[in-house]
Design a protein around this motif. Structure first.
Motif, PDB file in Angstrom:
ATOM      1  N   VAL A  31     -33.760 -74.437  55.997  1.00 34.36           N
ATOM      2  CA  VAL A  31     -32.782 -73.244  56.484  1.00 34.36           C
ATOM      3  C   VAL A  31     -33.530 -72.092  56.739  1.00 34.36           C
ATOM      4  O   VAL A  31     -32.999 -71.400  57.851  1.00 34.36           O
ATOM      5  CB  VAL A  31     -31.443 -73.291  55.538  1.00 34.36           C
ATOM      6  CG1 VAL A  31     -31.941 -72.448  54.227  1.00 34.36           C
ATOM      7  CG2 VAL A  31     -30.562 -72.506  56.274  1.00 34.36           C
ATOM      8  N   ALA A  32     -34.573 -71.642  56.158  1.00 32.06           N
ATOM      9  CA  ALA A  32     -35.375 -70.530  56.406  1.00 32.06           C
ATOM     10  C   ALA A  32     -35.984 -70.437  57.623  1.00 32.06           C
ATOM     11  O   ALA A  32     -35.765 -69.645  58.584  1.00 32.06           O
ATOM     12  CB  ALA A  32     -36.406 -70.368  55.253  1.00 32.06           C
ATOM     13  N   ALA A  33     -36.423 -71.530  58.146  1.00 32.29           N
ATOM     14  CA  ALA A  33     -37.134 -71.847  59.578  1.00 32.29           C
ATOM     15  C   ALA A  33     -35.968 -71.787  60.653  1.00 32.29           C
ATOM     16  O   ALA A  33     -36.120 -71.041  61.782  1.00 32.29           O
ATOM     17  CB  ALA A  33     -37.813 -73.352  59.676  1.00 32.29           C
ATOM     18  N   GLU A  34     -34.871 -72.297  60.224  1.00 34.70           N
ATOM     19  CA  GLU A  34     -33.745 -72.313  61.168  1.00 34.70           C
ATOM     20  C   GLU A  34     -33.235 -70.698  61.731  1.00 34.70           C
ATOM     21  O   GLU A  34     -33.050 -70.435  62.428  1.00 34.70           O
ATOM     22  CB  GLU A  34     -32.457 -73.110  60.768  1.00 34.70           C
ATOM     23  CG  GLU A  34     -31.342 -73.286  61.780  1.00 34.70           C
ATOM     24  CD  GLU A  34     -31.560 -73.692  63.138  1.00 34.70           C
ATOM     25  OE1 GLU A  34     -30.843 -73.461  64.090  1.00 34.70           O
ATOM     26  OE2 GLU A  34     -32.681 -74.572  63.100  1.00 34.70           O
ATOM     27  N   LEU A  35     -33.074 -69.907  60.454  1.00 34.98           N
ATOM     28  CA  LEU A  35     -32.772 -68.601  60.362  1.00 34.98           C
ATOM     29  C   LEU A  35     -33.739 -67.902  61.092  1.00 34.98           C
ATOM     30  O   LEU A  35     -33.646 -66.913  61.937  1.00 34.98           O
ATOM     31  CB  LEU A  35     -32.389 -68.141  58.992  1.00 34.98           C
ATOM     32  CG  LEU A  35     -31.087 -68.937  58.335  1.00 34.98           C
ATOM     33  CD1 LEU A  35     -31.078 -68.276  57.019  1.00 34.98           C
ATOM     34  CD2 LEU A  35     -29.945 -68.333  58.972  1.00 34.98           C
ATOM     35  N   ARG A  36     -34.945 -68.108  61.146  1.00 32.63           N
ATOM     36  CA  ARG A  36     -36.106 -67.218  61.574  1.00 32.63           C
ATOM     37  C   ARG A  36     -35.846 -67.692  63.096  1.00 32.63           C
ATOM     38  O   ARG A  36     -36.250 -66.561  63.857  1.00 32.63           O
ATOM     39  CB  ARG A  36     -37.393 -67.483  60.825  1.00 32.63           C
ATOM     40  CG  ARG A  36     -37.571 -67.077  59.616  1.00 32.63           C
ATOM     41  CD  ARG A  36     -38.875 -67.244  59.019  1.00 32.63           C
ATOM     42  NE  ARG A  36     -39.176 -66.613  57.682  1.00 32.63           N
ATOM     43  CZ  ARG A  36     -39.422 -67.304  56.588  1.00 32.63           C
ATOM     44  NH1 ARG A  36     -39.475 -68.781  56.796  1.00 32.63           N
ATOM     45  NH2 ARG A  36     -39.503 -66.714  55.325  1.00 32.63           N
ATOM     46  N   ALA A  37     -35.668 -68.857  63.334  1.00 31.86           N
ATOM     47  CA  ALA A  37     -35.641 -69.133  64.675  1.00 31.86           C
ATOM     48  C   ALA A  37     -34.650 -68.573  65.511  1.00 31.86           C
ATOM     49  O   ALA A  37     -34.533 -68.139  66.716  1.00 31.86           O
ATOM     50  CB  ALA A  37     -35.514 -70.510  64.992  1.00 31.86           C
ATOM     51  N   ARG A  38     -33.567 -67.964  64.867  1.00 32.08           N
ATOM     52  CA  ARG A  38     -32.431 -67.381  65.532  1.00 32.08           C
ATOM     53  C   ARG A  38     -32.735 -65.828  65.337  1.00 32.08           C
ATOM     54  O   ARG A  38     -31.745 -65.066  65.818  1.00 32.08           O
ATOM     55  CB  ARG A  38     -31.362 -67.719  64.543  1.00 32.08           C
ATOM     56  CG  ARG A  38     -31.004 -69.176  64.604  1.00 32.08           C
ATOM     57  CD  ARG A  38     -29.625 -69.411  63.752  1.00 32.08           C
ATOM     58  NE  ARG A  38     -29.291 -70.828  63.829  1.00 32.08           N
ATOM     59  CZ  ARG A  38     -28.244 -71.514  63.527  1.00 32.08           C
ATOM     60  NH1 ARG A  38     -27.161 -70.737  63.571  1.00 32.08           N
ATOM     61  NH2 ARG A  38     -28.007 -72.701  63.403  1.00 32.08           N
ATOM     62  N   GLY A  39     -33.919 -65.427  64.829  1.00 30.25           N
ATOM     63  CA  GLY A  39     -33.883 -64.102  64.964  1.00 30.25           C
ATOM     64  C   GLY A  39     -33.748 -63.158  63.647  1.00 30.25           C
ATOM     65  O   GLY A  39     -33.894 -61.927  63.683  1.00 30.25           O
ATOM     66  N   HIS A  40     -33.308 -64.011  62.526  1.00 34.14           N
ATOM     67  CA  HIS A  40     -33.295 -63.271  61.338  1.00 34.14           C
ATOM     68  C   HIS A  40     -34.400 -63.118  60.532  1.00 34.14           C
ATOM     69  O   HIS A  40     -35.158 -63.969  60.435  1.00 34.14           O
ATOM     70  CB  HIS A  40     -32.206 -64.078  60.529  1.00 34.14           C
ATOM     71  CG  HIS A  40     -30.807 -64.498  61.080  1.00 34.14           C
ATOM     72  ND1 HIS A  40     -30.212 -63.238  61.626  1.00 34.14           N
ATOM     73  CD2 HIS A  40     -30.131 -65.529  61.459  1.00 34.14           C
ATOM     74  CE1 HIS A  40     -28.917 -63.866  62.264  1.00 34.14           C
ATOM     75  NE2 HIS A  40     -29.165 -65.201  62.152  1.00 34.14           N
ATOM     76  N   GLY A  41     -34.281 -62.081  59.977  1.00 33.06           N
ATOM     77  CA  GLY A  41     -35.400 -61.859  58.452  1.00 33.06           C
ATOM     78  C   GLY A  41     -35.074 -62.833  57.332  1.00 33.06           C
ATOM     79  O   GLY A  41     -33.845 -62.911  57.312  1.00 33.06           O
ATOM     80  N   VAL A  42     -35.858 -63.487  56.806  1.00 35.13           N
ATOM     81  CA  VAL A  42     -35.719 -64.290  55.596  1.00 35.13           C
ATOM     82  C   VAL A  42     -36.605 -63.917  54.421  1.00 35.13           C
ATOM     83  O   VAL A  42     -38.011 -63.820  54.688  1.00 35.13           O
ATOM     84  CB  VAL A  42     -35.836 -65.660  56.020  1.00 35.13           C
ATOM     85  CG1 VAL A  42     -35.853 -66.535  54.793  1.00 35.13           C
ATOM     86  CG2 VAL A  42     -34.908 -66.406  56.937  1.00 35.13           C
ATOM     87  N   VAL A  43     -36.148 -63.612  53.253  1.00 32.70           N
ATOM     88  CA  VAL A  43     -36.840 -63.518  52.136  1.00 32.70           C
ATOM     89  C   VAL A  43     -36.409 -64.808  51.181  1.00 32.70           C
ATOM     90  O   VAL A  43     -35.401 -64.708  50.759  1.00 32.70           O
ATOM     91  CB  VAL A  43     -36.781 -62.072  51.395  1.00 32.70           C
ATOM     92  CG1 VAL A  43     -37.518 -62.103  49.984  1.00 32.70           C
ATOM     93  CG2 VAL A  43     -37.110 -61.137  52.245  1.00 32.70           C
ATOM     94  N   ALA A  44     -37.470 -65.596  50.930  1.00 31.69           N
ATOM     95  CA  ALA A  44     -37.053 -66.695  50.110  1.00 31.69           C
ATOM     96  C   ALA A  44     -37.637 -66.510  48.833  1.00 31.69           C
ATOM     97  O   ALA A  44     -38.956 -66.404  48.749  1.00 31.69           O
ATOM     98  CB  ALA A  44     -37.285 -68.207  50.609  1.00 31.69           C
ATOM     99  N   VAL A  45     -37.167 -66.110  47.807  1.00 28.63           N
ATOM    100  CA  VAL A  45     -37.796 -65.744  46.631  1.00 28.63           C
ATOM    101  C   VAL A  45     -38.015 -66.897  45.510  1.00 28.63           C
ATOM    102  O   VAL A  45     -37.253 -67.759  45.544  1.00 28.63           O
ATOM    103  CB  VAL A  45     -36.585 -64.779  45.595  1.00 28.63           C
ATOM    104  CG1 VAL A  45     -37.391 -64.196  44.449  1.00 28.63           C
ATOM    105  CG2 VAL A  45     -36.165 -63.722  46.596  1.00 28.63           C
ATOM    106  N   ASP A  46     -39.250 -66.543  44.780  1.00 27.75           N
ATOM    107  CA  ASP A  46     -39.591 -67.738  43.860  1.00 27.75           C
ATOM    108  C   ASP A  46     -39.164 -67.052  42.421  1.00 27.75           C
ATOM    109  O   ASP A  46     -39.915 -66.019  42.190  1.00 27.75           O
ATOM    110  CB  ASP A  46     -41.024 -67.982  43.583  1.00 27.75           C
ATOM    111  CG  ASP A  46     -41.343 -68.799  44.734  1.00 27.75           C
ATOM    112  OD1 ASP A  46     -40.882 -69.924  44.795  1.00 27.75           O
ATOM    113  OD2 ASP A  46     -42.208 -68.700  45.704  1.00 27.75           O
TER     114      ASP A  46
END
Length: 250
Positions: A31-46
């Motif tokens: 889903v992070a890849a999909e959101l980035r492809a739509r122009g969104h910033g993504v921060v996936a936290v560990d």
């Protein structure tokens, strides 16, 4: 086939993705890849879930550190926090400590302010709900694949369990360190084929604790892996709705 791009008339947000127990940010990779492809910033936290000294405040600190300078007025799109499962215990602490414009609880364990995660199971009536679900499904008690990943293809199931992390006990004894639920627009999205957190159970808890009627999408407990495009569509729709409501208030 990919979903629609960033919703017309809205500024793309940065999505802050918080995983559940015994997991890591990999669970968000599709889903992070999909959101980035739509122009969104993504921060996936560990989260530091394998650190035996880390509690809920430390989990929230990890999120704030990952977000860094994206928080605040320097980020014109704003922040949307998406918290999965046990991540819902960290989410209100994060929202209490930094400006967040949308909170989405995905297949969540919905806490009360001041509630310790270890008390959540009995407080919500979870054991009975799970027992009833197991009877309906005919699931054996030791069938972890059937409990968590009943909707995923075999290759993803293998990777999910290969990447499982040690989950320390400390946060389960930590009361959620907020006095009240944060004043942030909140949505609950459940997975209708979730056997770990059954849909009827999540629906009841959302109504009782937040006064929210949840939305539903397909998927097991890890629906972000099984249905990443639909999840991205839902998040886009929530952000557009939140943006439209804010514009009407202005």
């Amino acid at each position: 086939m990919t979903g629609a791009g960033a919703v017309a008339g809205t500024t793309p947000p940065t999505y802050v993705l918080i995983h559940g127990a015994a997991a890591d940010s990999w669970c968000w990779h599709l889903v992070a890849a999909e959101l980035r492809a739509r122009g969104h910033g993504v921060v996936a936290v560990d989260l530091p879930c394998d650190d035996d000294s880390a509690g809920l405040s430390d989990y929230a600190d990890a999120v704030l550190a990952a977000v860094g300078d994206r928080a605040g007025s320097a980020d014109p799109g704003g922040l949307a926090v998406v918290a999965h499962s046990f991540g819902a215990f960290t989410a209100p602490v994060v929202c209490d400590r930094m400006p967040v414009e949308l909170l989405v609880l995905l297949g969540p364990q919905i806490p009360l302010p001041g509630e310790a995660p270890g008390d959540w199971w009995a407080n919500t009536g979870y054991p009975q709900a799970r027992q009833e679900q197991d009877v309906r499904d005919g699931r054996a008690e030791d069938d972890m694949v059937g409990l968590f990943t009943n909707d995923l293809p075999p290759a993803l199931v293998t990777e999910v369990f290969r990447r499982s992390r040690h989950q320390a006990d400390k946060p389960f004894g930590d009361p959620v360190p907020v006095a009240e639920w944060p004043d942030v627009p909140t949505r609950v999205l459940l997975h209708r084929d979730d056997r770990f957190l059954p849909a009827d159970f999540v629906r009841r808890v959302a109504r009782e604790r937040l006064g929210i009627e949840p939305d539903e999408m397909p998927g097991d407990h890890l629906g972000m892996l099984g249905h990443p495009i639909e999840l991205a569509d839902r998040l886009d729709a929530y952000w557009a709705e939140r943006s439209g409501a804010a514009a009407r208030r202005d």
